[in-house]
Design a protein around this motif. Structure first.
Motif, mmCIF file in Angstrom:
data_model
loop_
_atom_site.group_PDB
_atom_site.id
_atom_site.type_symbol
_atom_site.label_atom_id
_atom_site.label_comp_id
_atom_site.label_asym_id
_atom_site.label_seq_id
_atom_site.Cartn_x
_atom_site.Cartn_y
_atom_site.Cartn_z
ATOM 1 N N TYR A 144 0.796 -1.229 0.000
ATOM 2 C CA TYR A 144 0.000 0.000 0.000
ATOM 3 C C TYR A 144 0.829 1.281 0.000
ATOM 4 O O TYR A 144 0.262 2.376 -0.038
ATOM 5 C CB TYR A 144 -0.925 0.006 1.223
ATOM 6 N N GLY A 145 2.145 1.172 0.070
ATOM 7 C CA GLY A 145 2.975 2.363 0.079
ATOM 8 C C GLY A 145 3.000 3.084 1.402
ATOM 9 O O GLY A 145 3.438 4.235 1.467
ATOM 10 N N VAL A 146 2.509 2.454 2.467
ATOM 11 C CA VAL A 146 2.544 3.040 3.810
ATOM 12 C C VAL A 146 3.353 2.122 4.709
ATOM 13 O O VAL A 146 3.334 0.897 4.545
ATOM 14 C CB VAL A 146 1.129 3.250 4.395
ATOM 15 N N ALA A 147 4.077 2.705 5.655
ATOM 16 C CA ALA A 147 4.934 1.904 6.525
ATOM 17 C C ALA A 147 5.100 2.599 7.864
ATOM 18 O O ALA A 147 4.999 3.826 7.955
ATOM 19 C CB ALA A 147 6.294 1.679 5.876
ATOM 20 N N ASP A 148 5.352 1.808 8.895
ATOM 21 C CA ASP A 148 5.601 2.353 10.227
ATOM 22 C C ASP A 148 7.041 2.806 10.387
ATOM 23 O O ASP A 148 7.331 3.673 11.207
ATOM 24 C CB ASP A 148 5.273 1.308 11.300
ATOM 25 N N VAL A 149 7.956 2.194 9.629
ATOM 26 C CA VAL A 149 9.368 2.584 9.676
ATOM 27 C C VAL A 149 9.880 2.717 8.248
ATOM 28 O O VAL A 149 9.263 2.240 7.298
ATOM 29 C CB VAL A 149 10.221 1.549 10.454
ATOM 30 N N ASN A 150 11.019 3.362 8.106
ATOM 31 C CA ASN A 150 11.607 3.593 6.802
ATOM 32 C C ASN A 150 11.875 2.275 6.072
ATOM 33 O O ASN A 150 12.292 1.288 6.673
ATOM 34 C CB ASN A 150 12.910 4.374 6.967
ATOM 35 N N LEU A 151 11.631 2.256 4.760
ATOM 36 C CA LEU A 151 11.808 1.046 3.957
ATOM 37 C C LEU A 151 13.250 0.537 4.018
ATOM 38 O O LEU A 151 13.489 -0.673 4.164
ATOM 39 C CB LEU A 151 11.412 1.313 2.504
ATOM 40 N N ALA A 152 14.216 1.455 3.904
ATOM 41 C CA ALA A 152 15.618 1.053 3.944
ATOM 42 C C ALA A 152 15.969 0.408 5.280
ATOM 43 O O ALA A 152 16.731 -0.572 5.335
ATOM 44 C CB ALA A 152 16.523 2.259 3.690
ATOM 45 N N LEU A 153 15.389 0.921 6.371
ATOM 46 C CA LEU A 153 15.629 0.348 7.689
ATOM 47 C C LEU A 153 15.016 -1.041 7.783
ATOM 48 O O LEU A 153 15.626 -1.960 8.354
ATOM 49 C CB LEU A 153 15.053 1.267 8.767
ATOM 50 N N SER A 154 13.825 -1.222 7.224
ATOM 51 C CA SER A 154 13.183 -2.543 7.223
ATOM 52 C C SER A 154 14.034 -3.554 6.469
ATOM 53 O O SER A 154 14.269 -4.675 6.944
ATOM 54 C CB SER A 154 11.793 -2.454 6.575
ATOM 55 N N LEU A 155 14.509 -3.154 5.303
ATOM 56 C CA LEU A 155 15.338 -4.041 4.499
ATOM 57 C C LEU A 155 16.663 -4.338 5.209
ATOM 58 O O LEU A 155 17.130 -5.488 5.223
ATOM 59 C CB LEU A 155 15.595 -3.413 3.135
ATOM 60 N N GLY A 156 17.245 -3.314 5.813
ATOM 61 C CA GLY A 156 18.514 -3.488 6.515
ATOM 62 C C GLY A 156 18.392 -4.430 7.700
ATOM 63 O O GLY A 156 19.265 -5.287 7.916
ATOM 64 N N MET A 157 17.327 -4.315 8.467
ATOM 65 C CA MET A 157 17.127 -5.184 9.620
ATOM 66 C C MET A 157 16.908 -6.621 9.181
ATOM 67 O O MET A 157 17.382 -7.564 9.829
ATOM 68 C CB MET A 157 15.938 -4.688 10.444
ATOM 69 N N THR A 158 16.186 -6.808 8.077
ATOM 70 C CA THR A 158 15.958 -8.158 7.551
ATOM 71 C C THR A 158 17.277 -8.795 7.129
ATOM 72 O O THR A 158 17.554 -9.959 7.450
ATOM 73 C CB THR A 158 14.992 -8.117 6.355
ATOM 74 N N LEU A 159 18.099 -8.036 6.408
ATOM 75 C CA LEU A 159 19.395 -8.552 5.969
ATOM 76 C C LEU A 159 20.327 -8.812 7.148
ATOM 77 O O LEU A 159 21.106 -9.771 7.138
ATOM 78 C CB LEU A 159 20.042 -7.572 4.992
ATOM 79 N N LEU A 160 20.251 -7.960 8.170
ATOM 80 C CA LEU A 160 21.082 -8.149 9.359
ATOM 81 C C LEU A 160 20.744 -9.457 10.054
ATOM 82 O O LEU A 160 21.640 -10.226 10.437
ATOM 83 C CB LEU A 160 20.885 -6.978 10.325
ATOM 84 N N PHE A 161 19.450 -9.742 10.215
ATOM 85 C CA PHE A 161 19.041 -10.983 10.850
ATOM 86 C C PHE A 161 19.439 -12.190 9.998
ATOM 87 O O PHE A 161 19.829 -13.237 10.512
ATOM 88 C CB PHE A 161 17.536 -10.971 11.101
ATOM 89 N N LEU A 162 19.364 -12.028 8.672
ATOM 90 C CA LEU A 162 19.799 -13.085 7.764
ATOM 91 C C LEU A 162 21.282 -13.401 7.964
ATOM 92 O O LEU A 162 21.689 -14.567 8.052
ATOM 93 C CB LEU A 162 19.527 -12.665 6.318
ATOM 94 N N LEU A 163 22.102 -12.358 8.050
ATOM 95 C CA LEU A 163 23.539 -12.544 8.248
ATOM 96 C C LEU A 163 23.842 -13.164 9.611
ATOM 97 O O LEU A 163 24.750 -14.003 9.733
ATOM 98 C CB LEU A 163 24.265 -11.208 8.108
ATOM 99 N N LEU A 164 23.087 -12.767 10.632
ATOM 100 C CA LEU A 164 23.281 -13.352 11.960
ATOM 101 C C LEU A 164 22.979 -14.852 11.949
ATOM 102 O O LEU A 164 23.731 -15.653 12.527
ATOM 103 C CB LEU A 164 22.383 -12.643 12.980
ATOM 104 N N CYS A 165 21.902 -15.217 11.274
ATOM 105 C CA CYS A 165 21.529 -16.633 11.187
ATOM 106 C C CYS A 165 22.583 -17.415 10.415
ATOM 107 O O CYS A 165 22.941 -18.538 10.794
ATOM 108 C CB CYS A 165 20.163 -16.788 10.521
#
Length: 253
Positions: free
Chosen positions: A216-237
């Motif tokens: 929908y183009g709406v978000a609670d947090v910045n898109l780049a931050l969402s993507l960064g946190m997802t990638l960070l958790f991926l790297l941790l795993c």
């Protein structure tokens, strides 16, 4: 790379999913459908709009994530736990396949099943709620990244667990509550302080927010931050999985 070995593990795990079709596919789809019926149809009309989006449509990304996280962990954890339980893990470890190829086979199959489940839930949601996907490529990106990340997390849980009960502890006691408190059914902007700030420490918030933005183009947090946190958790795993194979933790003893 031993493609035959990867394919053997992947094919075996996918075949197990088809043998347990009711449990691995039909059950989560039916459970999510009940949410659509209750929240999307029965209650949704009385809830009003959130950020210009009907409530029934607003909760779709959260419900998909709710199923995706749980099933990714479940598929991957059981996939590696059962060979440990039956003792066949030693045959896998002694085969001419590297740790990377083993992980690719198990995690790839678990992620594939979760992605198919997520897409099936989206198709089912269309029967009850009208919704749109403004950024389909981003939607698929978050869907795939989340499925792979939490399949890796489930792989870690499957190695850590030494009985069937432990396979359910983290999904039920940690992941499900975090998903419900991560904006699956509401926007965190609706929360008063300090709860709104505290919610930002919930990693699931970033997954749901990014996924909802793709719709929908709406978000609670910045898109780049969402993507960064997802990638960070991926790297941790990935780091934890690498450490497990390096030390042989609960694999060689």
């Amino acid at each position: 790379m031993n493609l035959y070995g990867i394919r053997a593990i992947y094919t075996f795990e996918m075949a197990r999913a088809w043998r347990t079709l009711m449990q691995s596919i039909a059950s989560p789809v039916l459970s999510t459908t009940l949410y659509f019926v209750v929240f999307g149809t029965a209650i949704g009309d009385r809830m009003g709009n959130i950020e210009g989006i009907s409530y029934g449509a607003f909760i779709i990304p959260g419900l998909v994530m709710l199923s995706l996280l749980g099933e990714s962990i479940s598929n991957a954890s059981f996939g590696i736990f059962f060979p440990k339980f039956s003792g066949t893990i030693y045959e896998v470890l002694s085969a001419p396949v590297s740790p990377f190829e083993i992980v690719l086979g198990y995690v790839g199959a678990a992620a594939t099943k979760s992605i198919l489940l997520g897409l099936l839930i989206l198709l089912t949601a269309r029967l009850f709620v009208d919704y749109e996907i403004q950024h389909p490529l981003w939607m698929l990106t978050f869907l795939v990244l989340t499925a792979v990340t939490f399949s890796l997390f489930g792989f870690v849980i499957g190695i850590w667990a030494d009985d069937f009960q432990k396979l359910q502890i983290i999904p039920l006691m940690v992941i499900t509550p975090l998903t419900f408190l991560g904006g699956a059914f509401y926007s965190i902007s609706m929360l008063p302080e300090p709860w709104q700030t505290l919610t930002l420490f919930n990693p699931v918030v970033y997954l749901i927010s990014g996924f909802r933005w793709a719709f929908y183009g709406v978000a609670d947090v910045n898109l780049a931050l969402s993507l960064g946190m997802t990638l960070l958790f991926l790297l941790l795993c990935l780091g934890v999985v690498g450490r497990i194979f390096y030390t042989g933790y609960r694999l060689k003893s």
